[in-house]
Design a protein around this motif. Structure first.
Motif: not given
Lengths: 356, 191
Positions: B110-113
């Motif tokens: 979610e933070e680094e898609p």
């Protein structure tokens, strides 16, 4: 060409003292225009943290650029790879660009390289342009709307030197437009790429300085903090007091900094037919807005977003629809408004002269 | 071991023009782009699939492929990319036969898609004016794309992939010298 514009290049007589208003925290502008007596002393200030726009004082520079608004392809200077960057770097940036396009508004980290210009002069934009540009392209570079300022001239020359590409000052002719802090007035079309130079990619930076926190807020689409900031503006000033770098929602999902363009330009980003790429060299982030993607400036139902424009007509071309710069013309309080987009202004003046 | 065929005739400009084709494809999903620059891609790779990997893959990007020993040797030599056996470990995948299930590939977080896989699929044919209706970012109203050679459940897998946004896999479809892309934001409606 008006006296105004030609004076800008350092014509010896009859120029004016020009000074633009600033928003930025550190306006370090040096006005080196006024070497010759009476020459236009032009001093525009910038929005960004790194204001490096300097009026070209050099006598020949402005005039030379103007007489050759478009230049054909040149030969690449020996010793450079095409586009300056090495192929490994380009591949890394290209991979980041593709993911950025696939996730509109999301900031993709990349290994920003040291470039032959300081941070704040467009190192991010120049790396994006270098990774995208090819021999078929025609490049336009603008700095706050102007084609003829130091930063724009030197970046254009850089790519003529290291990529041998054709350059132009005409928005409609360009296939790649690298910009600092403006979107051209002419509507962009499919087949064009707009590359923004971004000083600070993180829209939440002034509200939450920790990158670990802002990353989480983006992951959760938790943008309440920004809404509170806008609300506090309204409570304190009666309106949302952001005139540039106005935060936008991209594709209804990511909060994004549009780079320090005036809020006046924000509506142009919405469903733009051209591809928009953003490069932040110092902060090492790349992000993108694909064509025809919704870009919504944050607002409230009872306080809708309002693009701001000085209520005047351009003193040179008479435009009432373009973004204007305020120019101080003397030390008696005299002032005038002129288009910030020099190509738009010149084109309008040209067609008006032709009609006469 | 068969003899290696050359990569891009001009590695710098070949990769540049191929990248522009992929960038254009990714920003206008479903539009076909033509790629050139490689004389003789290794069988069974088409020109566009081979060029796309040479343009994007290198020592930093693990690649998974089912294209066989000749293609693997060609990639190892020209791109210098590590080849992995597990699809979920790869940043680029090149499928010429059965495609690995999208859900098993790297999705990013979610933070680094952006730490997600790009799947390149060599299909039989691509056509622009018929077939699926595509909508989403990059598309003014709708684009049409007909693909022959994808599994029947691909639209269902794609819907699940899209639902995970911002996580998800991006797909590049290639057929000979042609390519089209499906970024994770694109919605597919079967006609």
């Amino acid at each position: 060409m008006s006296t105004m514009r030609s004076a800008e290049g350092g014509a010896p007589l009859g120029g004016e003292h020009r000074s633009r208003e600033s928003h930025g925290p550190t306006a370090t502008r040096s006005a080196e225009g006024g070497a010759a007596p009476g020459g236009e002393h032009r001093s525009r200030e910038s929005h960004g943290p790194t204001a490096m726009r300097s009026a070209e004082g050099g006598a020949a520079l402005g005039g030379e650029q103007r007489s050759r608004a478009s230049d054909g392809p040149t030969t690449i200077e020996a010793g450079y790879n095409f586009g300056y960057l090495d192929e490994n770097t380009k591949r890394m940036i290209r991979r980041a660009l593709l993911k950025a396009v696939a996730i509109p508004g999301h900031q993709v980290p990349f290994g920003s390289r040291e470039m032959p210009l300081p941070y704040g002069w467009g190192t991010g934009g120049i790396q994006v342009t270098a990774s995208v540009i090819g021999p078929q392209d025609r490049l336009k570079v603008i700095d706050q709307g102007a084609d003829d300022t130091t930063n724009a001239v030197s970046i254009r020359r850089f790519f003529a030197k290291v990529a041998g590409v054709a350059t132009t000052e005409h928005t409609a002719e360009a296939t790649i437009i690298q910009t600092r802090h403006r979107i051209p007035e002419v509507k962009l079309r499919e087949g064009q790429i707009l590359v923004y130079q971004v000083p600070m990619p993180e829209p939440l930076f002034r509200l939450e300085p920790r990158v670990s926190e802002t990353k989480r807020m983006h992951a959760l689409a938790d943008y309440g903090l920004m809404h509170v900031k806008l609300y506090e503006d309204i409570a304190r000033h009666g309106h949302i007091a952001i005139s540039y770098n106005y935060p936008v929602m991209v594709g209804g999902r990511y909060l994004m900094s549009p780079s320090p363009i005036p809020a006046f330009d924000n509506p142009k980003m919405h469903r733009m037919p051209a591809l928009q790429l953003f490069g932040a060299g110092r902060e090492k982030r790349i992000y993108a807005v694909p064509p025809y993607t919704s870009v919504h400036s944050l607002d409230f139902e009872d306080h809708p977003f309002q693009p701001i424009r000085a209520n005047a007509a351009c003193a040179l071309c008479g435009a009432r629809d373009s973004y204007l710069d305020e120019v101080v013309t003397d030390d008696q309080g005299g002032r005038m408004f002129v288009c910030s987009d020099t190509d738009y202004c010149n084109t309008r003046q040209g067609s008006r002269e032709a009609a006469e | 071991m068969t003899e290696l065929t050359p990569g891009f005739a001009d590695p710098v400009l070949g990769a540049q023009s191929c990248f522009r084709a992929i960038l254009e494809a990714m920003s206008r999903p479903g539009r076909l782009q033509r790629v050139a620059g490689i004389e003789q891609p290794p069988a069974p790779l088409g020109l566009a699939a081979a060029a796309a990997l040479l343009t994007l893959a290198d020592a930093d990007t693990p690649v998974w492929t089912d294209a066989g020993a000749a293609a693997e040797a060609w990639l190892r030599f020209h791109a210098g990319c590590p080849l992995v056996a597990e699809p979920r470990e790869a940043s680029f995948l090149l499928a010429t036969g059965r495609i690995p299930s999208l859900a098993t590939l790297a999705q990013g977080s979610e933070e680094e898609p952006h730490r997600s896989a790009t799947l390149i699929v060599e299909v039989k044919t691509l056509a622009e004016t018929v077939g699926w209706k595509l909508t989403g970012p990059g598309i003014e109203t709708e684009h049409r794309l007909q693909v022959a050679g994808l599994p029947a459940d691909f639209p269902r897998q794609w819907a699940a992939n899209r639902a995970g946004f911002p996580r998800g896999v991006d797909v590049v479809l290639t057929a000979g010298p042609w390519l089209a892309a499906l970024p994770r934001t694109t919605r597919i409606e079967e006609a």
